[in-house]
Design a protein around this motif. Structure first.
Motif, PDB file in Angstrom:
ATOM      1  N   ASN A 105      23.879 -72.929  30.891  1.00  0.00           N
ATOM      2  CA  ASN A 105      24.734 -71.748  31.194  1.00  0.00           C
ATOM      3  C   ASN A 105      24.667 -70.645  30.071  1.00  0.00           C
ATOM      4  OD1 ASN A 105      26.285 -69.531  32.307  1.00  0.00           O
ATOM      5  ND2 ASN A 105      27.966 -70.613  31.940  1.00  0.00           N
ATOM      6  N   ARG A 106      23.417 -70.040  29.880  1.00  0.00           N
ATOM      7  CA  ARG A 106      23.143 -69.152  28.747  1.00  0.00           C
ATOM      8  C   ARG A 106      24.242 -68.094  28.815  1.00  0.00           C
ATOM      9  NH1 ARG A 106      17.931 -65.818  27.852  1.00  0.00           N
ATOM     10  NH2 ARG A 106      18.868 -64.348  29.355  1.00  0.00           N
ATOM     11  N   HIS A 107      24.988 -67.870  27.573  1.00  0.00           N
ATOM     12  CA  HIS A 107      26.057 -66.581  27.439  1.00  0.00           C
ATOM     13  C   HIS A 107      25.705 -65.727  26.649  1.00  0.00           C
ATOM     14  CE1 HIS A 107      28.391 -68.385  24.108  1.00  0.00           C
ATOM     15  NE2 HIS A 107      28.180 -69.339  24.757  1.00  0.00           N
ATOM     16  N   SER A 108      24.828 -65.899  25.634  1.00  0.00           N
ATOM     17  CA  SER A 108      24.229 -65.036  24.570  1.00  0.00           C
ATOM     18  C   SER A 108      23.084 -65.517  24.063  1.00  0.00           C
ATOM     19  CB  SER A 108      25.649 -64.750  23.628  1.00  0.00           C
ATOM     20  OG  SER A 108      25.943 -65.918  23.054  1.00  0.00           O
ATOM     21  N   TYR A 109      22.293 -64.560  23.440  1.00  0.00           N
ATOM     22  CA  TYR A 109      21.258 -65.106  22.522  1.00  0.00           C
ATOM     23  C   TYR A 109      21.021 -63.880  21.531  1.00  0.00           C
ATOM     24  CZ  TYR A 109      18.763 -61.775  25.795  1.00  0.00           C
ATOM     25  OH  TYR A 109      18.314 -60.785  26.662  1.00  0.00           O
ATOM     26  N   ASP A 118       9.643 -55.976  22.210  1.00  0.00           N
ATOM     27  CA  ASP A 118       9.357 -54.669  21.554  1.00  0.00           C
ATOM     28  C   ASP A 118       9.741 -54.676  20.038  1.00  0.00           C
ATOM     29  OD1 ASP A 118      12.147 -55.140  21.431  1.00  0.00           O
ATOM     30  OD2 ASP A 118      12.539 -53.637  22.884  1.00  0.00           O
ATOM     31  N   SER A 119       9.735 -56.085  19.533  1.00  0.00           N
ATOM     32  CA  SER A 119       9.874 -56.307  17.939  1.00  0.00           C
ATOM     33  C   SER A 119      11.379 -55.913  17.620  1.00  0.00           C
ATOM     34  CB  SER A 119       8.956 -55.544  17.194  1.00  0.00           C
ATOM     35  OG  SER A 119       7.575 -56.063  17.496  1.00  0.00           O
ATOM     36  N   ASN A 120      12.261 -55.373  18.457  1.00  0.00           N
ATOM     37  CA  ASN A 120      13.704 -55.177  18.091  1.00  0.00           C
ATOM     38  C   ASN A 120      14.312 -56.442  17.809  1.00  0.00           C
ATOM     39  OD1 ASN A 120      13.397 -52.132  17.911  1.00  0.00           O
ATOM     40  ND2 ASN A 120      13.369 -52.154  20.276  1.00  0.00           N
ATOM     41  N   LEU A 121      15.185 -56.422  17.152  1.00  0.00           N
ATOM     42  CA  LEU A 121      16.291 -57.417  17.021  1.00  0.00           C
ATOM     43  C   LEU A 121      17.372 -57.217  18.136  1.00  0.00           C
ATOM     44  CD1 LEU A 121      17.616 -59.965  15.744  1.00  0.00           C
ATOM     45  CD2 LEU A 121      18.870 -58.425  14.283  1.00  0.00           C
ATOM     46  N   TRP A 122      17.542 -58.291  19.134  1.00  0.00           N
ATOM     47  CA  TRP A 122      18.581 -58.185  20.137  1.00  0.00           C
ATOM     48  C   TRP A 122      19.745 -59.125  19.581  1.00  0.00           C
ATOM     49  CZ3 TRP A 122      16.872 -57.547  25.689  1.00  0.00           C
ATOM     50  CH2 TRP A 122      15.870 -56.358  25.778  1.00  0.00           C
ATOM     51  N   ILE A 123      20.951 -58.644  19.987  1.00  0.00           N
ATOM     52  CA  ILE A 123      22.070 -59.446  19.873  1.00  0.00           C
ATOM     53  C   ILE A 123      22.721 -59.048  21.302  1.00  0.00           C
ATOM     54  CG2 ILE A 123      24.411 -59.798  18.696  1.00  0.00           C
ATOM     55  CD1 ILE A 123      23.054 -58.483  16.172  1.00  0.00           C
ATOM     56  N   VAL A 124      22.534 -60.069  22.074  1.00  0.00           N
ATOM     57  CA  VAL A 124      23.130 -60.059  23.415  1.00  0.00           C
ATOM     58  C   VAL A 124      24.220 -60.820  23.784  1.00  0.00           C
ATOM     59  CG1 VAL A 124      22.174 -60.251  25.874  1.00  0.00           C
ATOM     60  CG2 VAL A 124      20.743 -59.209  23.955  1.00  0.00           C
ATOM     61  N   ASN A 125      25.240 -60.350  24.406  1.00  0.00           N
ATOM     62  CA  ASN A 125      26.184 -61.113  24.927  1.00  0.00           C
ATOM     63  C   ASN A 125      26.176 -60.721  26.461  1.00  0.00           C
ATOM     64  OD1 ASN A 125      28.594 -62.224  25.854  1.00  0.00           O
ATOM     65  ND2 ASN A 125      30.044 -61.393  24.321  1.00  0.00           N
ATOM     66  N   ALA A 143      32.306 -59.895  27.637  1.00  0.00           N
ATOM     67  CA  ALA A 143      33.474 -60.234  26.387  1.00  0.00           C
ATOM     68  C   ALA A 143      32.860 -59.355  25.306  1.00  0.00           C
ATOM     69  CB  ALA A 143      33.126 -61.792  26.114  1.00  0.00           C
ATOM     70  N   ASP A 144      33.549 -59.412  24.186  1.00  0.00           N
ATOM     71  CA  ASP A 144      33.144 -58.503  22.767  1.00  0.00           C
ATOM     72  C   ASP A 144      32.278 -59.355  21.951  1.00  0.00           C
ATOM     73  OD1 ASP A 144      35.107 -57.284  23.842  1.00  0.00           O
ATOM     74  OD2 ASP A 144      37.041 -58.131  22.265  1.00  0.00           O
ATOM     75  N   ILE A 145      31.736 -58.578  20.962  1.00  0.00           N
ATOM     76  CA  ILE A 145      30.837 -59.065  19.958  1.00  0.00           C
ATOM     77  C   ILE A 145      31.446 -58.645  18.647  1.00  0.00           C
ATOM     78  CG2 ILE A 145      28.628 -58.852  18.746  1.00  0.00           C
ATOM     79  CD1 ILE A 145      27.234 -57.910  21.254  1.00  0.00           C
ATOM     80  N   MET A 154      34.463 -55.755  12.159  1.00  0.00           N
ATOM     81  CA  MET A 154      34.164 -54.689  13.297  1.00  0.00           C
ATOM     82  C   MET A 154      33.931 -55.373  14.535  1.00  0.00           C
ATOM     83  SD  MET A 154      30.340 -52.730  12.991  1.00  0.00           S
ATOM     84  CE  MET A 154      29.518 -52.905  14.411  1.00  0.00           C
ATOM     85  N   VAL A 155      34.016 -54.625  15.542  1.00  0.00           N
ATOM     86  CA  VAL A 155      33.966 -55.119  17.045  1.00  0.00           C
ATOM     87  C   VAL A 155      33.178 -54.330  17.824  1.00  0.00           C
ATOM     88  CG1 VAL A 155      36.362 -54.383  17.580  1.00  0.00           C
ATOM     89  CG2 VAL A 155      35.306 -56.238  18.976  1.00  0.00           C
ATOM     90  N   ILE A 156      32.385 -54.674  18.746  1.00  0.00           N
ATOM     91  CA  ILE A 156      31.715 -53.909  19.707  1.00  0.00           C
ATOM     92  C   ILE A 156      32.457 -54.447  21.101  1.00  0.00           C
ATOM     93  CG2 ILE A 156      29.912 -53.370  21.360  1.00  0.00           C
ATOM     94  CD1 ILE A 156      28.184 -53.839  18.584  1.00  0.00           C
ATOM     95  N   LYS A 157      33.415 -53.776  21.660  1.00  0.00           N
ATOM     96  CA  LYS A 157      34.030 -54.009  22.852  1.00  0.00           C
ATOM     97  C   LYS A 157      33.197 -54.377  24.077  1.00  0.00           C
ATOM     98  CE  LYS A 157      37.996 -54.677  22.706  1.00  0.00           C
ATOM     99  NZ  LYS A 157      38.708 -55.804  22.362  1.00  0.00           N
ATOM    100  N   ASN A 158      33.636 -54.869  25.010  1.00  0.00           N
ATOM    101  CA  ASN A 158      32.586 -55.297  26.119  1.00  0.00           C
ATOM    102  C   ASN A 158      32.885 -53.794  26.888  1.00  0.00           C
ATOM    103  OD1 ASN A 158      35.275 -55.040  27.249  1.00  0.00           O
ATOM    104  ND2 ASN A 158      35.097 -56.644  28.533  1.00  0.00           N
ATOM    105  N   ASP A 159      33.484 -52.633  26.754  1.00  0.00           N
ATOM    106  CA  ASP A 159      33.342 -51.468  27.369  1.00  0.00           C
ATOM    107  C   ASP A 159      32.802 -50.437  26.631  1.00  0.00           C
ATOM    108  OD1 ASP A 159      35.155 -50.819  25.648  1.00  0.00           O
ATOM    109  OD2 ASP A 159      36.703 -50.228  26.814  1.00  0.00           O
ATOM    110  N   GLY A 160      32.008 -51.008  25.442  1.00  0.00           N
ATOM    111  CA  GLY A 160      31.166 -50.182  24.787  1.00  0.00           C
ATOM    112  C   GLY A 160      31.868 -49.577  23.401  1.00  0.00           C
TER     113      GLY A 160
END
Length: 186
Positions: free
Chosen positions: A72-76, A83-90, A94-96, A106-112
């Motif tokens: 059950n993948r939840h993030s990667y 596209d050669s970009n670095l992806w940080i995906v949740n 939930a927050d990052i 620092m936090v990136i909330k699940n609502d942006g």
């Protein structure tokens, strides 16, 4: 735990170890986690690639997940979009969070919403300049001043302040060089 498997190089240094408890060590003969990798020198320790030879952007990432019976993948993290970009995906609702010195910085909330030094931000860092605002700053409480200070690294003598004084209910644009002679107050 007892060593079940061990590989050594020509110098008789352990390069791969599997313990009876299931822990695997690469570059260490005493792994403390299910996978424990120890590099040497200043080289990278782990390299992830997609194996393509077509010269296109790599699709290579590390997945994080849960569930003992089915994945059950939840993030990667990685280059996942071709596209050669670095992806940080949740992928969860939930927050990052970003930590330094064992504290949330620092936090990136699940609502942006984005908080830097604020775990519960009330606004996003705007990217749509047609929306009418470029940057929104909020004081941590109703009776705190808020502002932007642009100054030299070495001192606060020269610079520009844009701030709001809550005690006087005034906003200022202030040149630090003029000793408050020509503040713009509104």
């Amino acid at each position: 735990a007892v060593k079940v498997v061990e590989f050594r190089n020509l110098a008789e240094t352990s390069t791969f170890t599997m313990l009876g408890d299931g822990n695997v060590g690469i570059g260490t003969n005493d792994p403390g986690r299910p996978l424990h990798v120890r590099g040497t020198g200043n080289a990278s320790v782990i390299r992830v690639g997609d194996g393509d030879t077509d010269g296109a952007a790599a699709i290579a990432y590390i997945e994080f997940g849960a569930n003992n019976t089915s994945w059950n993948r939840h993030s990667y993290v990685g280059s996942a979009g071709g596209d050669s970009n670095l992806w940080i995906v949740n992928e969860e609702n939930a927050d990052i969070k970003f930590y330094a010195n064992n504290a949330e910085k620092m936090v990136i909330k699940n609502d942006g919403d984005v908080g830097i030094g604020d775990a519960t931000p009330g606004s996003t860092v705007p990217t749509n300049f047609n929306a009418g605002k470029v940057l929104s700053l909020e004081a941590p409480s109703a009776n705190k001043d808020i502002g932007i200070m642009l100054h030299r690294v070495s001192d606060y003598t020269y610079g520009l302040d844009i701030w709001h004084d809550t005690s006087e209910s005034l906003s200022y644009i202030d040149s630090r060089r003029d000793n408050d002679v020509s503040d713009i107050r509104f």
